[in-house]
Scaffold this active site. Structure first.
Site, PDB file in Angstrom:
ATOM      1  N   SER A 195       0.821  -1.208   0.000  1.00 27.41           N
ATOM      2  CA  SER A 195       0.000   0.000   0.000  1.00 27.41           C
ATOM      3  C   SER A 195       0.852   1.254   0.000  1.00 27.41           C
ATOM      4  CB  SER A 195      -0.912   0.024   1.232  1.00 27.41           C
ATOM      5  OG  SER A 195      -1.670   1.209   1.227  1.00 27.41           O
ATOM      6  N   LYS A 208      -4.483  -6.969   3.395  1.00 26.63           N
ATOM      7  CA  LYS A 208      -4.549  -5.847   2.445  1.00 26.63           C
ATOM      8  C   LYS A 208      -5.994  -5.585   2.029  1.00 26.63           C
ATOM      9  CE  LYS A 208      -3.158  -2.502  -0.187  1.00 26.63           C
ATOM     10  NZ  LYS A 208      -3.911  -2.376  -1.370  1.00 26.63           N
ATOM     11  N   HIS A 212      -7.525  -3.737   4.803  1.00 25.56           N
ATOM     12  CA  HIS A 212      -6.948  -2.376   4.746  1.00 25.56           C
ATOM     13  C   HIS A 212      -7.757  -1.535   3.764  1.00 25.56           C
ATOM     14  CE1 HIS A 212      -4.505   0.552   2.531  1.00 25.56           C
ATOM     15  NE2 HIS A 212      -3.807   0.742   3.630  1.00 25.56           N
ATOM     16  N   ASN A 213      -8.018  -2.103   2.593  1.00 23.42           N
ATOM     17  CA  ASN A 213      -8.754  -1.350   1.578  1.00 23.42           C
ATOM     18  C   ASN A 213     -10.199  -1.097   1.987  1.00 23.42           C
ATOM     19  OD1 ASN A 213      -6.361  -1.657   0.187  1.00 23.42           O
ATOM     20  ND2 ASN A 213      -7.352  -2.010  -1.775  1.00 23.42           N
ATOM     21  N   GLU A 261     -10.035   1.761   4.116  1.00 22.11           N
ATOM     22  CA  GLU A 261      -9.757   2.901   3.210  1.00 22.11           C
ATOM     23  C   GLU A 261     -11.077   3.428   2.611  1.00 22.11           C
ATOM     24  OE1 GLU A 261      -6.524   2.192   0.273  1.00 22.11           O
ATOM     25  OE2 GLU A 261      -8.002   2.683  -1.253  1.00 22.11           O
TER      26      GLU A 261
HETATM   27  C1  6PG Z   1      -3.279   1.191  -1.669  1.00 19.51           C
HETATM   28  C2  6PG Z   1      -4.606   1.245  -2.367  1.00 19.51           C
HETATM   29  C3  6PG Z   1      -4.603   0.571  -3.700  1.00 19.51           C
HETATM   30  C4  6PG Z   1      -5.982   0.494  -4.347  1.00 19.51           C
HETATM   31  C5  6PG Z   1      -6.474   1.780  -4.854  1.00 19.51           C
HETATM   32  C6  6PG Z   1      -7.714   1.670  -5.719  1.00 19.51           C
HETATM   33  O1  6PG Z   1      -3.293   0.691  -0.544  1.00 19.51           O
HETATM   34  O2  6PG Z   1      -2.270   1.657  -2.195  1.00 19.51           O
HETATM   35  O3  6PG Z   1      -5.547   0.589  -1.582  1.00 19.51           O
HETATM   36  O4  6PG Z   1      -4.105  -0.722  -3.526  1.00 19.51           O
HETATM   37  O5  6PG Z   1      -5.922  -0.357  -5.421  1.00 19.51           O
HETATM   38  O6  6PG Z   1      -6.690   2.650  -3.809  1.00 19.51           O
HETATM   39  O7  6PG Z   1      -8.807   1.144  -5.070  1.00 19.51           O
HETATM   40  P1  6PG Z   1     -10.283   1.378  -5.687  1.00 19.51           P
HETATM   41  O8  6PG Z   1     -10.112   1.559  -7.162  1.00 19.51           O
HETATM   42  O9  6PG Z   1     -11.055   0.128  -5.386  1.00 19.51           O
HETATM   43  O10 6PG Z   1     -10.803   2.590  -5.016  1.00 19.51           O
END
Ligand code: 6PG
Length: 471
Positions: A131, A185, A188-189, A192
Site C-alpha cells: 500500500s 490488504k 486495509h482497503n 480505506e
Molecule cells: C493502496 C490502495 C490501492 C488500491 C487503490 C484503488 O493501498 O495503495 O488501496 O491498492 O488499489 O486505492 O482502489 P479502488 O479503485 O477500489 O478505489
C-alpha cells in the site's frame, strides 16, 4: 553485472512495479525488471538513479537467467487471469525453492489456490499486500506479506530495506499463513473505503451545508490534519481543495463528475465479512454509496422530484465545524474497529494466525490508511494482542466518549438539513448497538419462532424452546 547475480526480479513494469523496483535498487540491490513492452523496460533503465544496478529485459527467460538462486521475483500485474497467466509462463522456468510473490490486490482465495499449486511443484508462493500508491512504492510503502515463514526469511531484508519507516522500524512484518497478506490488504482497503466515505460526508456538510468555498475548506482540513485527525487521507483532502483545473478557472475538485469508481477490494471485504458473520456496516455503507453514485441519471431525476427548501444551520458555524471534526474522529475509530475486528475473527476462523499488533504497526507508515490513530491502536494491541474489538480497550473508550455527543449532534443537524451521512450514521448505530447489553433481537427470535418454529433460547434457563404463538 553477471547473470545469476541479480537479487530481485519484477514482472510487470507499470508505474507501481517500476517504482518499487527502483526503490529496491536505491537501497543497493541489483534488480531486473521484465515487461514485454520495450518502452517500459527502457523507461525503467532511464529513470533509475545513477550508480544503481537496474536491468530491463523483454523475456521471462532472460529474467530467470539473471537472478541469483533461490530466485526472488514479484509480479505486479492486474488481479485475476493475468496473475495465473504469469504463473503458467513461469512454472517451466523455475527451480525448486524459488520464491514467487504476487504484490497485487489479488483475492485471498485465489492466493490460497496458487500457494497450493506452486507448493506441489516445490516452489514458494507468497501473497504480499503493498500500500502507498505510486509515490509510496518509490519512497517507502507499507508491506503486508503472508505465506511460508521460511520463504519470508529470504525476502525479509529486501522488504525491510524498501518499506516505510516509523521510529526507525520498517512497516513490514510477516502477517500470517498462506493468504494472510492479501487478506490483511483487502481489509486495509475496506477501511480505506470507509474513511474516504466519511471524509466525503464531512466535505458535503461543510461545502453544501455551510456553503464554504475551497479556500475555506483547505484551511479547515489543514488544521484538522495538524491535530488528532492527522492522517494521509485528511492530508491529501486538504491539498485537493487548492488544485486548479488546467482547462477552466475553477478548482479541479469542482469539475470532477460525482461517480466513484472501484476495483473491488471494498466489495470483497463486505462479502467476506458477511461470510464470517462479522459486522462492518461502515465499510458496507461506503461500498453502497460508491454504487449509488453511479446512478447519476436517476439521482438527477429524483433531485427534481424531491426538492426541499434549504434549512439554515441553527448553530454558529465554528461550533458546527468542531462537531463535524469530532464526528469524523469518532466514526474513523469505528471504521478501524470494524476492520480490525474482522481480521481478528478471520485469523481464528480461517486459521491464518494474523499477529494483530504487527498489523497495526505495519499500517502506521507508508499505507493509505496511515494516521496518528494507528499508534493508539498499536498500544492497545501491544497490551492485549487478542483484543476482539478495540472498542473494549479503556483508552479507546476514553477517546470515543469525548466525541460521542458531537457525533450525535452532527447527525441531528445533517438530518435536519437533509444531507446524506450514511457512513456517519452507520458508525453511530453500530456503536449504539455494540454498547447495548440487550438488543431488540429477542423480538426477532419471537417472530422467527412464530412463523417458522425456528425456536429460541430463554434468559432464565438453558435449552431450546418453541411456543404456539397464536393459541
Ligand atoms: C493502496 C490502495 C490501492 C488500491 C487503490 C484503488 O493501498 O495503495 O488501496 O491498492 O488499489 O486505492 O482502489 P479502488 O479503485 O477500489 O478505489
Amino acid at each position: 553485472m553477471a547473470n545469476n547475480s541479480f537479487k530481485f526480479g519484477m514482472i510487470g513494469l507499470g508505474v507501481m512495479g517500476r517504482n518499487l523496483l527502483l526503490n529496491m535498487a536505491d537501497h543497493g540491490f541489483p534488480v531486473v525488471g521484465f515487461d514485454k513492452d520495450t518502452q517500459k523496460t527502457s523507461t525503467l533503465e532511464s529513470t533509475a538513479t545513477p550508480g544503481t544496478t537496474v536491468k530491463g529485459v523483454n523475456t521471462l527467460a532472460e529474467m530467470i537467467q539473471a537472478l541469483e538462486k533461490p530466485r526472488r521475483l514479484m509480479m505486479l500485474v492486474p488481479a485475476g487471469k493475468p496473475v495465473d497467466d504469469v504463473i503458467n509462463d513461469l512454472i517451466p522456468l523455475l527451480d525448486k525453492g524459488d520464491i514467487v510473490i504476487d504484490g497485487g490486490n489479488s483475492h485471498y482465495t485465489d492466493t490460497l489456490r496458487r500457494v497450493k499449486l506452486l507448493q506441489e511443484k516445490g516452489f514458494h508462493f507468497m501473497g504480499v499486500g503493498i500500500s502507498g500508491g505510486e509515490q509510496g512504492a518509490r519512497t517507502g510503502p507499507s508491506i503486508m506479506p503472508g505465506g511460508d515463514p521460511e520463504a519470508y526469511t529470504h525476502v525479509q531484508p529486501l522488504l525491510e530495506a524498501v518499506a516505510a519507516k516509523v521510529n526507525g522500524s520498517p512497516c513490514v512484518a510477516h502477517l500470517g499463513k498462506d493468504a494472510a497478506g492479501h487478506y490483511v490488504k483487502m481489509v486495509h482497503n475496506g477501511i480505506e473505503y470507509a474513511i474516504m466515505q466519511l471524509i466525503s460526508e464531512t466535505y458535503d456538510l461543510l461545502h453544501r451545508g455551510l456553503e464554504l468555498d475551497n479556500d475555506e475548506l483547505y484551511k479547515i482540513y489543514k488544521s484538522w490534519n495538524e491535530g488528532e485527525l492527522q492522517s494521509f487521507l485528511v492530508e491529501i483532502t486538504r491539498d485537493i481543495f487548492l488544485k486548479k483545473d488546467e482547462k477552466t478557472d475553477n478548482r479541479l475538485v469542482d469539475m470532477i463528475l460525482d461517480k466513484a469508481g472501484a476495483k473491488g477490494t471494498g466489495k470483497w471485504t463486505s462479502q467476506d465479512a458477511m461470510d464470517l458473520g462479522l459486522p462492518i456496516p461502515v465499510i458496507d455503507m461506503a461500498v453502497s454509496m460508491r454504487e449509488l453514485s453511479a446512478y447519476k441519471e436517476e439521482r438527477t431525476k429524483a433531485a427534481t422530484m424531491y426538492k426541499t427548501s434549504t434549512v439554515d444551520m441553527p448553530i454558529p458555524q465554528e461550533v458546527f465545524i468542531q462537531q463535524v471534526h469530532d464526528a469524523l474522529y469518532f466514526a474513523t475509530i469505528i471504521s478501524y474497529a470494524q476492520g480490525l475486528a474482522m481480521l481478528h475473527k478471520a485469523s481464528i476462523e480461517l486459521g491464518m494466525e494474523i499477529p494483530m499488533p504487527e498489523v497495526v504497526r505495519v499500517w502506521r507508515g507508508g499505507c493509505i490508511i496511515r494516521s496518528s490513530l494507528l499508534e493508539v491502536f498499536y498500544q492497545s494491541f501491544t497490551k492485549n494482542p487478542d483484543l476482539p474489538n478495540i472498542l473494549l480497550d479503556e483508552d479507546i473508550c476514553t477517546l470515543l466518549s469525548a466525541k460521542r455527543q458531537n457525533m450525535r449532534n452532527v447527525i441531528i443537524h445533517a438530518i435536519h438539513m437533509g444531507y446524506p451521512v450514511a457512513g456517519l450514521m452507520a458508525a453511530l448505530s453500530y456503536f449504539d448497538a455494540y454498547r447495548s447489553e440487550r438488543m431488540p433481537t429477542n423480538l426477532i427470535q419471537a417472530q422467527r419462532d412464530y412463523f417458522g418454529a425456528h425456536t429460541y433460547q430463554r434468559i432464565d434457563e438453558p435449552g431450546v424452546f418453541h411456543s404456539e404463538w397464536n393459541k
